[in-house]
Design a protein around this motif. Structure first.
Motif, PDB file in Angstrom:
ATOM      1  N   UNK A   1       0.825  -1.151   0.044  1.00 42.28           N
ATOM      2  CA  UNK A   1      -0.154   0.042   0.112  1.00 42.28           C
ATOM      3  C   UNK A   1       0.879   1.255  -0.034  1.00 42.28           C
ATOM      4  N   UNK A   2       0.425   2.238  -0.810  1.00 39.57           N
ATOM      5  CA  UNK A   2       1.219   3.414  -0.925  1.00 39.57           C
ATOM      6  C   UNK A   2       1.635   4.419   0.511  1.00 39.57           C
ATOM      7  N   UNK A   3       0.484   4.097   1.311  1.00 44.09           N
ATOM      8  CA  UNK A   3       0.784   4.862   2.497  1.00 44.09           C
ATOM      9  C   UNK A   3       1.734   4.025   3.471  1.00 44.09           C
ATOM     10  N   UNK A   4       1.985   2.910   3.232  1.00 47.94           N
ATOM     11  CA  UNK A   4       3.236   2.157   3.764  1.00 47.94           C
ATOM     12  C   UNK A   4       4.383   2.162   3.471  1.00 47.94           C
ATOM     13  N   UNK A   5       4.848   3.272   2.530  1.00 50.94           N
ATOM     14  CA  UNK A   5       6.169   3.354   1.899  1.00 50.94           C
ATOM     15  C   UNK A   5       7.106   3.983   2.960  1.00 50.94           C
ATOM     16  N   UNK A   6       6.687   4.946   3.631  1.00 48.04           N
ATOM     17  CA  UNK A   6       7.965   5.242   4.710  1.00 48.04           C
ATOM     18  C   UNK A   6       8.496   4.032   5.632  1.00 48.04           C
ATOM     19  N   UNK A   7       7.320   3.236   6.123  1.00 48.38           N
ATOM     20  CA  UNK A   7       7.680   2.085   6.997  1.00 48.38           C
ATOM     21  C   UNK A   7       8.502   0.861   6.394  1.00 48.38           C
ATOM     22  N   UNK A   8       8.128   0.740   4.938  1.00 49.26           N
ATOM     23  CA  UNK A   8       9.064  -0.253   4.059  1.00 49.26           C
ATOM     24  C   UNK A   8      10.389   0.378   3.862  1.00 49.26           C
ATOM     25  N   UNK A   9      10.522   1.618   3.885  1.00 49.58           N
ATOM     26  CA  UNK A   9      11.852   2.202   3.509  1.00 49.58           C
ATOM     27  C   UNK A   9      12.696   1.871   5.040  1.00 49.58           C
ATOM     28  N   UNK A  10      12.149   2.233   6.087  1.00 47.43           N
ATOM     29  CA  UNK A  10      12.787   1.902   7.511  1.00 47.43           C
ATOM     30  C   UNK A  10      13.048   0.373   7.680  1.00 47.43           C
ATOM     31  N   UNK A  11      12.098  -0.521   7.113  1.00 43.20           N
ATOM     32  CA  UNK A  11      12.450  -2.160   7.436  1.00 43.20           C
ATOM     33  C   UNK A  11      13.579  -2.620   6.312  1.00 43.20           C
ATOM     34  N   UNK A  12      13.814  -1.849   5.411  1.00 42.93           N
ATOM     35  CA  UNK A  12      14.695  -2.012   4.366  1.00 42.93           C
ATOM     36  C   UNK A  12      16.324  -1.722   5.081  1.00 42.93           C
ATOM     37  N   UNK A  13      16.201  -0.764   5.809  1.00 44.77           N
ATOM     38  CA  UNK A  13      17.426  -0.083   6.354  1.00 44.77           C
ATOM     39  C   UNK A  13      17.593  -0.774   7.909  1.00 44.77           C
ATOM     40  N   UNK A  14      16.651  -1.677   8.019  1.00 46.42           N
ATOM     41  CA  UNK A  14      16.458  -2.034   9.724  1.00 46.42           C
ATOM     42  C   UNK A  14      17.867  -2.179  10.445  1.00 46.42           C
ATOM     43  N   UNK A  15      18.788  -2.768   9.606  1.00 46.82           N
ATOM     44  CA  UNK A  15      19.876  -3.462  10.519  1.00 46.82           C
ATOM     45  C   UNK A  15      20.895  -2.064  10.798  1.00 46.82           C
ATOM     46  N   UNK A  16      21.266  -1.110   9.750  1.00 46.70           N
ATOM     47  CA  UNK A  16      22.182  -0.111   9.950  1.00 46.70           C
ATOM     48  C   UNK A  16      21.449   0.897  11.025  1.00 46.70           C
ATOM     49  N   UNK A  17      20.199   1.083  10.827  1.00 49.31           N
ATOM     50  CA  UNK A  17      19.397   2.008  11.836  1.00 49.31           C
ATOM     51  C   UNK A  17      19.166   1.445  13.025  1.00 49.31           C
ATOM     52  N   UNK A  18      19.071   0.355  13.320  1.00 48.06           N
ATOM     53  CA  UNK A  18      18.654  -0.227  14.602  1.00 48.06           C
ATOM     54  C   UNK A  18      20.174  -0.068  15.325  1.00 48.06           C
ATOM     55  N   UNK A  19      21.148  -0.663  14.885  1.00 49.98           N
ATOM     56  CA  UNK A  19      22.484  -0.669  15.254  1.00 49.98           C
ATOM     57  C   UNK A  19      22.962   0.904  15.798  1.00 49.98           C
ATOM     58  N   UNK A  20      22.677   1.583  15.057  1.00 45.38           N
ATOM     59  CA  UNK A  20      23.261   3.251  15.085  1.00 45.38           C
ATOM     60  C   UNK A  20      22.478   3.646  16.268  1.00 45.38           C
ATOM     61  N   UNK A  21      21.024   3.527  16.293  1.00 46.26           N
ATOM     62  CA  UNK A  21      20.325   4.019  17.269  1.00 46.26           C
ATOM     63  C   UNK A  21      20.706   3.374  18.888  1.00 46.26           C
ATOM     64  N   UNK A  22      21.057   2.196  18.738  1.00 44.16           N
ATOM     65  CA  UNK A  22      21.559   1.469  19.993  1.00 44.16           C
ATOM     66  C   UNK A  22      22.659   1.945  20.541  1.00 44.16           C
TER      67      UNK A  22
END
Length: 382
Positions: free
Chosen positions: A248-269
């Motif tokens: 769904x088009x409204x889910x695009x930002x969340x799809x983008x976050x999921x694609x980058x989950x590894x670097x984003x989670x590690x950096x936040x942590x």
């Protein structure tokens, strides 16, 4: 578009990188520009770096041959940004620069990209009921997204194979997205970068010490820059382009976050841990997820990289499946639950730098005792 054109971009980048890296290794060894291991390093021997130098000219050539496929002459805007990060990454690998010097360079490189209309995010298409975005907000969001991705990717480059494997997974997904949306300029860019990483991985995971090389900041900044560009374009696609995608088009930002989950989670942590310890978020340590897998679970670099890469791929697949039928609330709940579970698992054990350092010292002493025992055994035998 002829079917063989994407293959040429991928194969060309692979061949160029594959045959150039041995030359870089010889040059680095001859000039003694090796990466010396320190207390927090995952390697024990001097190892050639600058592997990312081979990415730069492969991308420049790809931009030259793909320039006519861009709707807004994007290749001209990418070249100066890539050049800035290549120079600053090269200098950091050779002399070591402060994090703030690299941030200034990143701001300059990003400014070229967000000034191109192809990367303007006009709307979030109903995500959290947000539609139109003012121009100044677009610049702030775009700059923040690119800056976060570049540094997040740079931070996961800590063990053999990890940065390349995570990058390959991300680029495979973006290649599929831009193929389905007929954005061929970005398809070629994704395939070129992927060809470079797959060729590099063969040397980065090499057991032979005379073939091993790291991508260095030269490579990680370039790859992070390309991934951030692809992410920005994914978010800036026109509404009709999203119709060909399986979510769904409204889910695009969340799809983008999921694609980058590894670097984003590690950096936040790691940023959270460092700030909690009243240290700079850019201060080095061994608190990264990949370090924990190696230090606490005693697995090899290769296995740790495979585990994290596989998790990234499976997680994106599940989120895309969920995003094809579910609305924001369920996807947000899934992402938050995943982050909470991962956060709990990785905070449950004492991962402080002091504790890790102590464990590493004990491990090294045990290794030294074993080595002395082997020498004495061979001596007595002879």
């Amino acid at each position: 578009m002829a079917y063989y054109i994407p293959i040429l971009f991928f194969a060309g980048a692979y061949v160029l990188t594959y045959f150039t890296i041995p030359k870089i290794i010889r040059l680095v060894e001859y000039k003694n520009l090796m990466d010396d291991p320190v207390s927090r390093s995952s390697h024990k021997k001097k190892t050639p770096t600058l592997g990312g130098a081979s990415f730069f000219y492969a991308l420049i050539l790809a931009l030259f041959f793909s320039r006519s496929w861009g709707e807004f002459n994007e290749s001209i805007y990418l070249v100066p940004g890539l050049t800035i990060l290549f120079i600053i990454g090269l200098k950091d690998d050779l002399l070591v620069l402060s994090p703030y010097t690299k941030l200034i360079a990143q701001f300059l490189a990003i400014s070229f990209i967000i000034s191109n209309p192809s990367f303007t995010i006009h709307s979030l298409n109903g995500f959290m009921e947000i539609e139109a975005i003012p121009t100044y907000v677009n610049y702030l969001i775009s700059g923040f997204i690119m800056l976060t991705i570049i540094n997040a990717y740079n931070l996961i480059d800590g063990i053999d194979g990890l940065a390349a494997m995570v990058g390959i997974v991300i680029l495979i997904i973006y290649s599929a997205i831009f193929y389905m949306t007929h954005e061929y300029f970005y398809l070629f860019l994704s395939l070129t970068m992927n060809g470079c990483l797959i060729a590099f991985l063969r040397y980065n995971l090499s057991i032979a010490t005379d073939e091993k090389i790291f991508m260095g900041d030269t490579g990680s900044l370039i790859v992070g820059f390309i991934i951030s560009i692809l992410t920005l374009k994914f978010l800036a696609l026109s509404p009709e382009k999203y119709d060909s995608l399986p979510f769904l088009i409204e889910n695009v930002p969340l799809i983008a976050i999921s694609i980058l989950i590894v670097p984003l989670f590690d950096t936040a942590r790691v940023f959270t841990i460092r700030l909690a310890d009243k240290r700079s978020p850019f201060s080095p340590d061994r608190n990264h997820t990949h370090h924990i897998l190696i230090d606490y679970f005693n697995i090899s670099h290769r296995k740790a990289s495979y585990i994290i890469g596989a998790f990234n791929l499976v997680f994106v697949y599940l989120i895309i499946l969920l995003g094809s039928a579910s609305y924001n609330l369920w996807l947000v709940a899934t992402l938050v639950t995943t982050v909470v579970i991962l956060g709990y698992l990785f905070f449950r054990i004492d991962y402080s730098f002091t504790n890790l350092k102590r464990k590493l010292k004990i491990k090294r002493k045990v290794d030294e005792v074993k080595e002395k025992g082997k020498k004495l055994f061979h001596k007595d035998k002879n």
